[in-house]
Structure formats: C-alpha cells, structure tokens
Motif scaffolding. Structure first.
Motif, PDB file in Angstrom:
ATOM      1  N   ILE A  12       0.987  -0.993  -0.157  1.00 25.21           N
ATOM      2  CA  ILE A  12      -0.192   0.109  -0.153  1.00 25.21           C
ATOM      3  C   ILE A  12       0.917   1.426  -0.177  1.00 25.21           C
ATOM      4  N   LEU A  13       2.239   0.617   0.222  1.00 27.07           N
ATOM      5  CA  LEU A  13       3.085   2.124   0.310  1.00 27.07           C
ATOM      6  C   LEU A  13       3.218   2.609  -0.921  1.00 27.07           C
ATOM      7  N   LYS A  14       3.143   2.464  -2.245  1.00 22.29           N
ATOM      8  CA  LYS A  14       3.782   2.381  -3.579  1.00 22.29           C
ATOM      9  C   LYS A  14       2.482   3.559  -3.683  1.00 22.29           C
ATOM     10  N   LYS A  15       1.138   3.297  -3.097  1.00 21.96           N
ATOM     11  CA  LYS A  15      -0.166   4.939  -3.306  1.00 21.96           C
ATOM     12  C   LYS A  15       0.725   6.312  -2.732  1.00 21.96           C
ATOM     13  N   CYS A  16       1.528   5.798  -1.553  1.00 24.90           N
ATOM     14  CA  CYS A  16       2.035   7.186  -1.068  1.00 24.90           C
ATOM     15  C   CYS A  16       3.143   7.694  -2.026  1.00 24.90           C
ATOM     16  N   SER A  17       2.890   9.377  -1.736  1.00 24.76           N
ATOM     17  CA  SER A  17       3.840   9.565  -2.501  1.00 24.76           C
ATOM     18  C   SER A  17       4.432  10.715  -1.590  1.00 24.76           C
TER      19      SER A  17
END
Length: 201
Positions: A105-110
C-alpha cells in the motif's frame, strides 16, 4: 557527479517486484559489506525460494511471506544470517500473512516522509534500512541513506579527496542532487563497481 552521470547515462536504478522483497534484502544487508550481503542473499533465495526448471536449468523465486513465516530461526542461521535478523524477517513475514502489515500500500503514497515513518515503525527497521527499501522497492529517488558507510566513502572520494565525512556532511552534499539523491547514490555505487575513478574532467 556530472562526469559519472555522463558515463552512465541511461542507467536505471533497479526496482524489486515487491516492497517486501526490498525490505527483506535491506535487512539482510544491515551492517555488512555488499559482497557478503550478496552471498547471503544468494543462499537465502536458494534455500527458501521455490525452484523451477527451464530447459534443465534451475531458477528460484524470491521466498514468499507465507514461506518465511514458518521458518525456524536456526534455518535462517544456516544461511549465515544472525538470529536477530532471522527474527525480524520472520516477524515481518508473519505480520504480512496475518494482514497486520501491508507493505504494498506504500506504493500509493507520494509522501516520502510518511513512507519513512511507516517503515521505521516496523521492528528491526531503522532509517538506513527504510531508505534503502524506499529506493529499491518504491523507486523513491529522493531517499538518501546518509548513514551508509560505503556511500559516504564514495562521496568522500569524489568530493572531499578521501577525507572521512559525517552523515550530515554526506546529506549536505547530496542536497545538490535534489529529488534524485537516491539515483545519484546508485550511480556512485555502480561507478565504484566499474572502477570509474574521481576525475576533474
């Protein structure tokens, strides 16, 4: 760095298929040389990864959280890992399997700062490990592992005539690379591996 970038133009920093893989590799590499780390990772993958054959040649998949969650600690030690690293790896794998930790889910955080905080909240994960994971698993090119001794040595060779420098000095130097600090550190690593020496050209 301009000289190194020109020679290595087009080289892209590799990214692991999953954040989990980047995190586990970064744990394995804690406080050891890169050559030793590569040897341990080689053993780790071949001992715990799923093997398959293509044209009679063996290939290995990276060990899954499900597999690592069940590994006895002594099995990690048989790969050359410390008991503590084995604990960290197994705990993370179990948390992923039980749905208590979602690394992807960290891939969705910028927000780089939020990602860093999330990773550092995991047992066994400090800033260096988190930043290395961010570069490799999330392609966060603004992350910069200033605590890395080898990286500081490389920066020293190129910018300070080999004089020993502190993490803060390395960070200060890296500021000129802007949001590509992580990519620049990768270029320095490749340059050293390829035998590219500091030059005034």
């Amino acid at each position: 760095m301009t000289y190194v970038s020109r020679i290595l133009m087009g080289l892209k920093s590799p990214t692991t298929p999953t954040v989990f893989e980047a995190l586990i590799d970064s744990i394995i590499e804690q406080q050891i040389s890169l050559n030793v780390a590569r040897s341990l990772e080689y053993r780790f993958i071949r001992k715990f990864g799923l093997k398959f054959q293509v044209e009679k040649k063996d290939y290995y998949c990276y060990p899954t959280p499900d597999r690592l969650a069940e590994i006895p600690l002594e099995e990690f030690r048989s790969c050359g890992l410390t008991s503590r690293k084995g604990e960290y790896i197994r705990d993370i794998a179990r948390n992923v399997v039980h749905g208590e930790l979602d690394l992807e889910i960290l891939k969705k955080c910028s927000d780089t700062k939020k990602i860093l905080e999330s990773l550092c909240s995991i047992r066994g994960i400090g800033r260096w490990t988190a930043e290395l994971t961010m570069i490799r698993g999330l392609h966060c090119m603004d992350a910069f592992p200033a605590d890395d001794i080898a990286l500081r040595r490389m920066i020293s060779a190129w910018y300070f005539n080999g004089e020993k420098i502190s993490p803060s000095k390395a960070e200060e130097t890296a500021m000129q690379w802007g949001t590509y600090k992580g990519l620049a550190s990768f270029y320095l690593e490749v340059a050293e591996h390829c035998g590219i020496k500091p030059t005034l050209v």
